[in-house]
Design a protein around this motif. Structure first.
Motif, PDB file in Angstrom:
ATOM      1  N   LYS A 251       0.824  -1.208   0.000  1.00  0.00           N
ATOM      2  CA  LYS A 251       0.000   0.000   0.000  1.00  0.00           C
ATOM      3  C   LYS A 251       0.860   1.260   0.000  1.00  0.00           C
ATOM      4  CE  LYS A 251      -4.153  -1.973   2.105  1.00  0.00           C
ATOM      5  NZ  LYS A 251      -5.114  -1.915   3.236  1.00  0.00           N
ATOM      6  N   GLU A 252       1.992   1.193   0.699  1.00  0.00           N
ATOM      7  CA  GLU A 252       2.859   2.373   0.675  1.00  0.00           C
ATOM      8  C   GLU A 252       3.479   2.550  -0.700  1.00  0.00           C
ATOM      9  OE1 GLU A 252       6.094   4.745   3.377  1.00  0.00           O
ATOM     10  OE2 GLU A 252       6.498   2.652   2.964  1.00  0.00           O
ATOM     11  N   ILE A 253       3.827   1.462  -1.346  1.00  0.00           N
ATOM     12  CA  ILE A 253       4.341   1.554  -2.715  1.00  0.00           C
ATOM     13  C   ILE A 253       3.336   2.287  -3.599  1.00  0.00           C
ATOM     14  CG2 ILE A 253       4.868   0.196  -4.782  1.00  0.00           C
ATOM     15  CD1 ILE A 253       6.098  -1.916  -2.928  1.00  0.00           C
ATOM     16  N   GLN A 254       2.089   1.865  -3.535  1.00  0.00           N
ATOM     17  CA  GLN A 254       1.044   2.481  -4.353  1.00  0.00           C
ATOM     18  C   GLN A 254       0.870   3.961  -4.022  1.00  0.00           C
ATOM     19  OE1 GLN A 254      -2.952   0.972  -3.721  1.00  0.00           O
ATOM     20  NE2 GLN A 254      -3.541   1.436  -5.825  1.00  0.00           N
ATOM     21  N   ARG A 271      11.503   1.236  -1.334  1.00  0.00           N
ATOM     22  CA  ARG A 271      12.106   2.128  -2.335  1.00  0.00           C
ATOM     23  C   ARG A 271      12.548   1.336  -3.563  1.00  0.00           C
ATOM     24  NH1 ARG A 271      13.285   3.864  -6.119  1.00  0.00           N
ATOM     25  NH2 ARG A 271      14.661   5.569  -6.741  1.00  0.00           N
ATOM     26  N   ASN A 272      13.150   0.186  -3.349  1.00  0.00           N
ATOM     27  CA  ASN A 272      13.622  -0.627  -4.469  1.00  0.00           C
ATOM     28  C   ASN A 272      12.470  -1.153  -5.321  1.00  0.00           C
ATOM     29  OD1 ASN A 272      16.104  -0.226  -3.322  1.00  0.00           O
ATOM     30  ND2 ASN A 272      16.385  -2.330  -2.646  1.00  0.00           N
ATOM     31  N   SER A 273      11.284  -1.248  -4.714  1.00  0.00           N
ATOM     32  CA  SER A 273      10.138  -1.854  -5.395  1.00  0.00           C
ATOM     33  C   SER A 273       9.274  -0.842  -6.138  1.00  0.00           C
ATOM     34  CB  SER A 273       9.279  -2.603  -4.369  1.00  0.00           C
ATOM     35  OG  SER A 273      10.028  -3.611  -3.714  1.00  0.00           O
ATOM     36  N   LEU A 274       9.551   0.444  -5.992  1.00  0.00           N
ATOM     37  CA  LEU A 274       8.761   1.457  -6.702  1.00  0.00           C
ATOM     38  C   LEU A 274       8.940   1.314  -8.212  1.00  0.00           C
ATOM     39  CD1 LEU A 274       9.515   4.603  -4.496  1.00  0.00           C
ATOM     40  CD2 LEU A 274       7.389   3.276  -4.547  1.00  0.00           C
ATOM     41  N   SER A 275       7.896   1.599  -8.942  1.00  0.00           N
ATOM     42  CA  SER A 275       7.976   1.503 -10.394  1.00  0.00           C
ATOM     43  C   SER A 275       8.986   2.511 -10.933  1.00  0.00           C
ATOM     44  CB  SER A 275       6.603   1.754 -11.019  1.00  0.00           C
ATOM     45  OG  SER A 275       6.127   3.049 -10.688  1.00  0.00           O
ATOM     46  N   GLU A 276       9.588   2.157 -12.046  1.00  0.00           N
ATOM     47  CA  GLU A 276      10.613   3.006 -12.648  1.00  0.00           C
ATOM     48  C   GLU A 276      10.039   4.386 -12.947  1.00  0.00           C
ATOM     49  OE1 GLU A 276      13.774   2.859 -16.400  1.00  0.00           O
ATOM     50  OE2 GLU A 276      12.455   1.160 -15.972  1.00  0.00           O
ATOM     51  N   GLY A 277      10.797   5.396 -12.566  1.00  0.00           N
ATOM     52  CA  GLY A 277      10.371   6.766 -12.805  1.00  0.00           C
ATOM     53  C   GLY A 277       9.709   7.442 -11.621  1.00  0.00           C
ATOM     54  N   THR A 278       9.396   6.666 -10.561  1.00  0.00           N
ATOM     55  CA  THR A 278       8.800   7.274  -9.367  1.00  0.00           C
ATOM     56  C   THR A 278       9.812   8.200  -8.711  1.00  0.00           C
ATOM     57  OG1 THR A 278       7.438   5.312  -8.990  1.00  0.00           O
ATOM     58  CG2 THR A 278       7.693   6.834  -7.150  1.00  0.00           C
ATOM     59  N   LYS A 279       9.395   9.416  -8.443  1.00  0.00           N
ATOM     60  CA  LYS A 279      10.296  10.428  -7.886  1.00  0.00           C
ATOM     61  C   LYS A 279      10.400  10.262  -6.371  1.00  0.00           C
ATOM     62  CE  LYS A 279      10.804  12.630 -11.859  1.00  0.00           C
ATOM     63  NZ  LYS A 279      12.087  12.759 -12.568  1.00  0.00           N
ATOM     64  N   ALA A 280      11.246   9.362  -5.933  1.00  0.00           N
ATOM     65  CA  ALA A 280      11.384   9.127  -4.493  1.00  0.00           C
ATOM     66  C   ALA A 280      12.791   8.647  -4.179  1.00  0.00           C
ATOM     67  CB  ALA A 280      10.364   8.098  -4.022  1.00  0.00           C
ATOM     68  N   GLU A 281      13.289   9.096  -3.047  1.00  0.00           N
ATOM     69  CA  GLU A 281      14.589   8.662  -2.542  1.00  0.00           C
ATOM     70  C   GLU A 281      14.456   8.399  -1.047  1.00  0.00           C
ATOM     71  OE1 GLU A 281      17.085   7.784  -4.205  1.00  0.00           O
ATOM     72  OE2 GLU A 281      16.524   8.567  -6.177  1.00  0.00           O
ATOM     73  N   VAL A 282      15.456   7.741  -0.468  1.00  0.00           N
ATOM     74  CA  VAL A 282      15.451   7.449   0.963  1.00  0.00           C
ATOM     75  C   VAL A 282      16.720   7.988   1.615  1.00  0.00           C
ATOM     76  CG1 VAL A 282      14.005   5.395   0.769  1.00  0.00           C
ATOM     77  CG2 VAL A 282      16.490   5.164   0.617  1.00  0.00           C
ATOM     78  N   VAL A 283      16.616   8.253   2.903  1.00  0.00           N
ATOM     79  CA  VAL A 283      17.753   8.732   3.676  1.00  0.00           C
ATOM     80  C   VAL A 283      17.632   8.215   5.104  1.00  0.00           C
ATOM     81  CG1 VAL A 283      16.577  10.872   4.358  1.00  0.00           C
ATOM     82  CG2 VAL A 283      19.091  10.797   4.303  1.00  0.00           C
TER      83      VAL A 283
END
Length: 395
Positions: A251-254, A271-283
């Motif tokens: 659900k968070e991915i979506q 983060r690794n599972s987000l679809s290509e092109g999703t504007k997201a990063e982790v820190v």
């Protein structure tokens, strides 16, 4: 990594998608993690021919979810122990299932492990009977979530950090602090996401350790009544800005892919599972973070203790540990596991073996009345108190 996500999703969907708030009502308080009266097994006998495992989805794969994902069959062939397994969706569910006495082994996160010890549901583990224990990273051994009074209660499996994920188009500048989900969460009102569990109170405590040192918090799982109240107040202030509390990582991915969430707590695998092109990063923010180090534990009344020990040794081997933790999406606990991952970048992505990185993580530990920070002049709040507080926070 995307290849693993497609396979893992089918295995995790059934377990994680059914998590409900009702399970929180079953949580039990723990006044102290007293050592179990059960003694650790002194020596191994003949394998009984079977073993029953209770674990997170994706931890016990036998090819039934995907014929290409199977580390159980080799164990059965090598030991003669036929595996039966059940998955659970929350630590509270695992704690309650262990009460049935139907399982020989459980893979427990730190928000359940001390409860299992205190309840007498798991036994001390004789690590001398587990040759692969020597290969486990030292910084995961004999810690507050897997030992009591110098006695081991299990074998570390995999570990990871609860990270801050943010939409790079919306959250600017790039955050370095948890303040974007706490003191500054109103900047992203209705777009903040947080983990749905009483243990999330510890995330607020980590933030308060850095920003309100006068509270005297030195361990986010050891909160007296005043400290717990401060954490609750912070989370109540955050609540109006939260779009969704998540326990199902799909659900968070979506939510991040659609833009319904733009900032909040996450896992590296998400983060690794987000679809290509999703504007997201982790820190990993400057204050540090919470995280998990899961432990394989043996039931105090295990019907098949020798096969249970055989499983603990096998799953701690470099090959099996690599397969299981890569499939799930976490760092392996065995030093040699990185030589066996299919993805050559897996261990670097999850910071496996990086003691400095690991030192910034406060691994989930069950809050108990006996303060985990060593204080003896106060009584700390236990998991039951945290569960009640969590219900008040969410309203």
């Amino acid at each position: 990594m995307k290849r693993y996500t497609a396979r893992r999703a089918s295995a995790l969907m059934s377990g994680l998608a059914v998590v409900s708030a009702a399970l929180l009502l079953t949580a039990c308080g723990t006044s102290a993690a007293a050592p179990s009266e059960t003694k650790a097994q002194a020596k191994l006998g003949d394998n009984e021919g079977q073993v029953s495992l209770l674990a997170w989805p994706g931890y016990v794969e036998d090819g039934s979810n995907d014929p290409n994902v199977d580390w159980v069959s080799a164990f059965e062939k090598d030991t003669g122990c036929t595996v039966t397994s059940k998955t659970y969706g929350t630590s509270d569910e695992a704690f309650n299932l262990m009460k049935t006495g139907e399982y020989d082994v459980v893979a427990a996160s730190g928000d359940a492990s001390l409860r299992l010890v205190a309840a007498g549901d798991v036994a001390p583990v004789n690590t001398d009977l587990i040759p692969n224990y020597s290969g486990i990273f030292d910084f995961l051994k004999m810690k507050a979530w897997n030992s009591v009074d110098g006695v081991s209660y299990g074998i570390p499996h995999g570990y990871g950090a609860n990270l801050l994920m943010y939409n790079t188009d919306v959250v600017s500048p790039a955050p370095t602090s948890w303040d974007v989900v706490f003191d500054k969460s109103s900047d992203y009102a209705g777009k903040v996401t947080a983990y749905d569990s009483p243990i999330y109170i510890a995330d607020a405590a980590v933030y308060l350790m850095a920003h309100q040192p006068d509270l005297g918090i030195t361990n986010p799982y050891a909160l007296d009544e005043t400290q717990l109240a401060a954490a609750v107040d912070l989370l109540k202030a955050q609540r109006p800005n939260v779009s969704e509390y998540w326990s199902d990582y799909l659900k968070e991915i979506q939510a991040f892919e659609t833009g319904d969430s733009v900032v909040g707590t996450t896992w590296q695998v998400i983060r690794n599972s987000l679809s290509e092109g999703t504007k997201a990063e982790v820190v990993l923010p400057s204050e540090g973070t919470t995280g998990w180090s899961d432990t394989w534990m043996i039931a105090s009344k295990a019907k098949n203790p020798n096969c249970a020990y055989a499983w603990l040794n096998y799953i701690a081997s470099p090959e099996a540990n690599a397969a299981a933790t890569e499939y799930f999406g976490e760092a392996p606990s065995n030093i040699g596991a990185c030589d066996f991952t299919e993805n050559p970048d897996h261990c670097a992505t999850f910071h496996a073996g990086d003691a400095d990185y690991a030192s910034q993580i406060w691994y989930w530990s069950t809050p108990i009345a006996k303060c985990l920070d060593g204080r003896t002049d106060v009584t700390c709040t236990d998991y039951a108190a945290w569960t009640t507080a969590w219900q008040e926070i969410k309203g």
